[in-house]
Design an enzyme around this catalytic site. Structure first.
Site, short mmCIF file in Angstrom:
data_model
loop_
_atom_site.label_atom_id
_atom_site.label_comp_id
_atom_site.label_asym_id
_atom_site.label_seq_id
_atom_site.Cartn_x
_atom_site.Cartn_y
_atom_site.Cartn_z
N LYS A 1 0.82 -1.22 0.00
CA LYS A 1 0.00 0.00 0.00
C LYS A 1 0.86 1.28 0.00
CE LYS A 1 -3.95 -2.24 2.29
NZ LYS A 1 -4.96 -2.14 3.38
N TYR B 1 -12.23 -1.88 -4.01
CA TYR B 1 -12.79 -2.06 -2.67
C TYR B 1 -14.32 -1.99 -2.66
CZ TYR B 1 -8.42 -2.22 0.04
OH TYR B 1 -7.22 -2.59 0.61
N ASN C 1 -2.04 0.28 6.84
CA ASN C 1 -1.51 -0.98 7.37
C ASN C 1 -0.67 -1.75 6.36
OD1 ASN C 1 -3.56 -1.87 5.77
ND2 ASN C 1 -4.79 -2.77 7.40
N HIS D 1 -2.24 -5.50 1.59
CA HIS D 1 -3.55 -6.12 1.39
C HIS D 1 -3.33 -7.56 0.94
CE1 HIS D 1 -7.51 -7.07 -0.30
NE2 HIS D 1 -6.83 -7.60 -1.29
N GLU E 1 -10.04 -10.09 -7.58
CA GLU E 1 -8.95 -9.12 -7.38
C GLU E 1 -7.80 -9.34 -8.38
OE1 GLU E 1 -8.00 -9.40 -3.22
OE2 GLU E 1 -9.90 -8.50 -2.63
#
Ligand code: ATP
Ligand code: MG
Length: 138
Positions: A9, A49, A112, A115, A126
């Site tokens: 990320k 998302y 965080n 993913h 995905e």
């Protein structure tokens, strides 16, 4: 053999952690069978998302995921989905176990660092969102 989608990320690419995180992935024995660096628009992040559309953090999450470059990859291995989830650690880094990517690198519950797909159906969606069949080289 199973495949899962990984994203490094924007909080992690901003801190130059791509190599460190890929090292942890490869040390776990997962194989990188596709990889690219992208800078998503907010709309592209929103499409990825889509499942979280109704969640209160959706808008912020899409803004964050389009705030800088990401590195998307497809990981292959036996039980790859669960193994990568375990390596990532809990969504909230305060609850992540020692030795996990999020324990080591995540800044907070949103920023965080990584993913990973959470089920075979989401992995298929995905992977298809970012890669064509021709780009998956096992
Ligand atoms: P990911 O889907 O990114 O692998 P995850 O499956 O552990 O993470 P999800 O519940 O799917 O967690 O949430 C997706 C992402 O949305 C999280 O990784 C995090 O970046 C963000 N997020 C989740 N919960 C919150 C929250 N309460 N506040 C802000 N952001 C959140
Ligand atoms: Mg998730």
């Amino acid at each position: 053999m199973e495949r899962t989608l990984s994203i490094i990320k924007p909080d992690a690419t901003a801190r130059n952690l791509e190599g460190e995180i890929l090292s942890m992935i490869q040390a776990e024995g997962l194989r990188v069978v596709a990889m690219k660096r992208l800078y998503l628009t907010t709309e592209q992040a929103g499409g990825f998302y889509e499942v979280h559309k109704e969640r209160p953090f959706y808008g912020e999450l899409c803004a964050f995921m389009s705030s800088g470059p990401i590195v998307v990859s497809v990981l292959e291995g036996e039980d790859a989905i669960a193994r990568y989830r375990k390596l990532m650690g809990a969504t909230n880094p305060e609850q992540a176990e020692e030795g996990t990517v999020r324990k080591k690198y995540a800044q907070d519950i949103e920023r965080n660092s990584v993913h990973g797909s959470d089920a075979p159906e989401t992995a298929a969606f995905e992977i298809g969102y970012f890669f064509s069949q021709l780009e998956l080289v096992g």
